[in-house]
Design a protein around this motif. Structure first.
Motif, mmCIF file in Angstrom:
data_model
loop_
_atom_site.group_PDB
_atom_site.id
_atom_site.type_symbol
_atom_site.label_atom_id
_atom_site.label_comp_id
_atom_site.label_asym_id
_atom_site.label_seq_id
_atom_site.Cartn_x
_atom_site.Cartn_y
_atom_site.Cartn_z
ATOM 1 N N ARG A 292 1.127 -1.725 -0.128
ATOM 2 C CA ARG A 292 -0.281 -0.124 0.043
ATOM 3 C C ARG A 292 0.895 0.922 0.030
ATOM 4 O O ARG A 292 0.748 2.165 -1.139
ATOM 5 C CB ARG A 292 -0.924 -0.208 1.161
ATOM 6 C CG ARG A 292 -2.288 1.165 1.394
ATOM 7 C CD ARG A 292 -3.087 0.978 2.210
ATOM 8 N NE ARG A 292 -2.711 1.596 3.717
ATOM 9 C CZ ARG A 292 -2.259 0.112 4.309
ATOM 10 N NH1 ARG A 292 -2.763 -1.089 4.346
ATOM 11 N NH2 ARG A 292 -1.478 0.400 5.333
ATOM 12 N N TRP A 293 1.931 1.169 1.164
ATOM 13 C CA TRP A 293 2.216 2.306 1.208
ATOM 14 C C TRP A 293 3.340 2.717 -0.125
ATOM 15 O O TRP A 293 4.012 3.588 -0.822
ATOM 16 C CB TRP A 293 3.767 1.950 1.776
ATOM 17 C CG TRP A 293 2.897 2.745 2.882
ATOM 18 C CD1 TRP A 293 1.521 2.807 3.872
ATOM 19 C CD2 TRP A 293 3.366 2.752 4.365
ATOM 20 N NE1 TRP A 293 1.187 3.420 4.535
ATOM 21 C CE2 TRP A 293 2.385 3.689 5.357
ATOM 22 C CE3 TRP A 293 4.789 3.360 4.885
ATOM 23 C CZ2 TRP A 293 2.538 3.873 6.945
ATOM 24 C CZ3 TRP A 293 4.883 3.168 6.757
ATOM 25 C CH2 TRP A 293 4.187 3.370 7.498
ATOM 26 N N ALA A 294 3.723 1.252 -0.925
ATOM 27 C CA ALA A 294 4.581 2.112 -2.342
ATOM 28 C C ALA A 294 3.905 2.540 -3.590
ATOM 29 O O ALA A 294 4.536 3.204 -3.568
ATOM 30 C CB ALA A 294 5.393 0.229 -2.984
ATOM 31 N N ALA A 295 2.840 1.557 -3.515
ATOM 32 C CA ALA A 295 1.603 2.381 -4.776
ATOM 33 C C ALA A 295 0.948 4.026 -3.588
ATOM 34 O O ALA A 295 1.633 4.656 -5.224
ATOM 35 C CB ALA A 295 0.508 1.029 -3.802
ATOM 36 N N ASP A 296 1.071 3.667 -2.607
ATOM 37 C CA ASP A 296 0.079 5.869 -3.064
ATOM 38 C C ASP A 296 1.926 6.447 -2.922
ATOM 39 O O ASP A 296 1.335 7.215 -2.590
ATOM 40 C CB ASP A 296 -0.533 5.832 -1.721
ATOM 41 C CG ASP A 296 -0.046 4.849 -0.420
ATOM 42 O OD1 ASP A 296 1.285 5.500 -0.002
ATOM 43 O OD2 ASP A 296 -0.448 5.310 0.930
ATOM 44 N N GLY A 297 3.139 5.904 -2.761
ATOM 45 C CA GLY A 297 3.906 6.751 -2.465
ATOM 46 C C GLY A 297 3.970 7.142 -1.377
ATOM 47 O O GLY A 297 5.390 8.060 -1.201
ATOM 48 N N THR A 298 4.076 6.716 -0.238
ATOM 49 C CA THR A 298 4.261 7.266 1.146
ATOM 50 C C THR A 298 6.320 6.921 1.268
ATOM 51 O O THR A 298 7.210 7.544 2.233
ATOM 52 C CB THR A 298 3.491 6.338 2.314
ATOM 53 O OG1 THR A 298 2.499 6.277 1.995
ATOM 54 C CG2 THR A 298 4.304 5.995 3.264
ATOM 55 N N SER B 264 11.789 11.017 0.851
ATOM 56 C CA SER B 264 12.259 12.749 0.436
ATOM 57 C C SER B 264 11.966 13.432 2.232
ATOM 58 O O SER B 264 12.870 14.948 1.392
ATOM 59 C CB SER B 264 10.918 13.650 -0.578
ATOM 60 O OG SER B 264 10.939 12.334 -1.315
ATOM 61 N N GLU B 265 11.270 13.006 3.031
ATOM 62 C CA GLU B 265 11.256 13.951 4.019
ATOM 63 C C GLU B 265 12.102 14.011 4.399
ATOM 64 O O GLU B 265 13.201 15.227 5.705
ATOM 65 C CB GLU B 265 9.855 13.911 4.821
ATOM 66 C CG GLU B 265 9.016 14.146 3.814
ATOM 67 C CD GLU B 265 7.663 14.408 4.547
ATOM 68 O OE1 GLU B 265 7.350 14.273 5.603
ATOM 69 O OE2 GLU B 265 6.530 14.994 4.197
ATOM 70 N N VAL B 266 12.667 12.566 4.918
ATOM 71 C CA VAL B 266 14.101 12.267 5.247
ATOM 72 C C VAL B 266 15.423 13.366 4.812
ATOM 73 O O VAL B 266 16.274 13.415 5.741
ATOM 74 C CB VAL B 266 14.749 10.855 5.663
ATOM 75 C CG1 VAL B 266 15.625 10.766 6.040
ATOM 76 C CG2 VAL B 266 14.114 10.542 6.524
ATOM 77 N N GLN B 267 15.309 13.506 3.083
ATOM 78 C CA GLN B 267 16.839 13.844 2.939
ATOM 79 C C GLN B 267 16.625 15.843 3.212
ATOM 80 O O GLN B 267 17.259 16.396 3.311
ATOM 81 C CB GLN B 267 16.383 13.373 1.454
ATOM 82 C CG GLN B 267 16.809 12.550 1.303
ATOM 83 C CD GLN B 267 17.537 12.320 -0.478
ATOM 84 O OE1 GLN B 267 16.346 12.825 -1.739
ATOM 85 N NE2 GLN B 267 18.110 11.651 -1.044
ATOM 86 N N ALA B 268 15.227 16.122 3.052
ATOM 87 C CA ALA B 268 15.057 17.561 3.444
ATOM 88 C C ALA B 268 14.783 17.752 4.791
ATOM 89 O O ALA B 268 15.978 19.326 4.957
ATOM 90 C CB ALA B 268 13.790 17.768 3.839
ATOM 91 N N LEU C 267 18.876 5.909 4.267
ATOM 92 C CA LEU C 267 19.982 4.348 3.443
ATOM 93 C C LEU C 267 18.134 3.605 3.642
ATOM 94 O O LEU C 267 18.160 2.146 2.637
ATOM 95 C CB LEU C 267 21.244 3.888 3.682
ATOM 96 C CG LEU C 267 21.315 2.453 3.299
ATOM 97 C CD1 LEU C 267 21.450 2.995 1.608
ATOM 98 C CD2 LEU C 267 22.854 2.384 4.110
ATOM 99 N N ARG C 268 18.057 3.213 4.534
ATOM 100 C CA ARG C 268 16.990 1.669 4.742
ATOM 101 C C ARG C 268 15.209 2.189 4.428
ATOM 102 O O ARG C 268 15.282 0.944 3.781
ATOM 103 C CB ARG C 268 16.237 2.165 6.751
ATOM 104 C CG ARG C 268 16.974 1.360 7.434
ATOM 105 C CD ARG C 268 16.805 1.752 9.294
ATOM 106 N NE ARG C 268 18.093 1.244 10.308
ATOM 107 C CZ ARG C 268 18.175 -0.034 10.501
ATOM 108 N NH1 ARG C 268 17.197 -0.603 10.120
ATOM 109 N NH2 ARG C 268 19.349 -0.138 11.174
ATOM 110 N N LEU C 269 15.172 3.594 3.923
ATOM 111 C CA LEU C 269 14.333 3.917 3.239
ATOM 112 C C LEU C 269 13.956 3.568 1.380
ATOM 113 O O LEU C 269 13.244 2.878 1.091
ATOM 114 C CB LEU C 269 13.585 5.021 3.619
ATOM 115 C CG LEU C 269 13.434 5.770 4.677
ATOM 116 C CD1 LEU C 269 12.938 7.018 4.757
ATOM 117 C CD2 LEU C 269 11.683 4.668 4.796
ATOM 118 N N ALA C 270 15.271 4.172 1.167
ATOM 119 C CA ALA C 270 15.626 3.502 0.067
ATOM 120 C C ALA C 270 15.656 2.383 -0.495
ATOM 121 O O ALA C 270 15.701 2.059 -1.102
ATOM 122 C CB ALA C 270 17.186 4.170 -0.842
#
Length: 147
Positions: A67-73, A79-83, A134-137
């Motif tokens: 679900r999170w992969a499909a909806d972009g979560t 992106s928020e961690v990088q920001a 890294l984990r999120l990537a």
């Protein structure tokens, strides 16, 4: 605690970024367990049905990841961690997620030190945010491999 599990510091950074609707009956601890299950599967590549019982029902972990992969979560969290790294005065850089690998690159003085031109000071990179990115990537890469 397994190597793939979120540390307390990583969890504290990630928790405020999570979607509000995912927490039921105030059970954020269960949410951490499910996310740890996704991280375990991304790190090991084990079949979902072989997910250790300590992560709860494998179907619940699998459905959350899908679900999170499909909806972009996952991408939004990344992106928020990088920001957050950029907001902490970090040098530009990031993680490149391609079809075959997760690559980390850094633009600046070194991978550990960022230079703040305004203050003229060198600042240490935040290892918690770097590890979390890294984990999120890895999770994003896993979703791309499995379609």
């Amino acid at each position: 605690m397994l190597h793939s599990d979120l540390t307390n510091a990583e969890w504290e950074r990630l928790m405020p970024l999570l979607p509000d609707g995912e927490v039921r009956h105030g059970r954020r601890g269960d949410q951490r367990t499910v996310i740890n299950g996704v991280l375990y599967q991304a790190r090991t590549g084990a079949p979902w049905r072989s997910l250790p019982d300590r992560f709860g029902c494998w179907i619940r972990v699998y459905k959350r990841q899908r679900r999170w992969a499909a909806d972009g979560t996952w991408q939004r969290l990344f992106s928020e961690v990088q920001a957050a790294q950029d907001g902490d005065g970090q040098v530009g850089g990031g993680v490149s997620v391609t079809a075959g690998a997760v690559k980390i690159f850094d633009v600046g003085l070194s991978s550990q030190v960022a230079y703040d031109e305004g203050a003229g000071l060198a600042q240490q990179r935040d290892p918690v945010l770097a590890s979390l990115a890294l984990r999120l990537a890895e999770v994003i890469q896993m979703g791309r491999r499995k379609g």
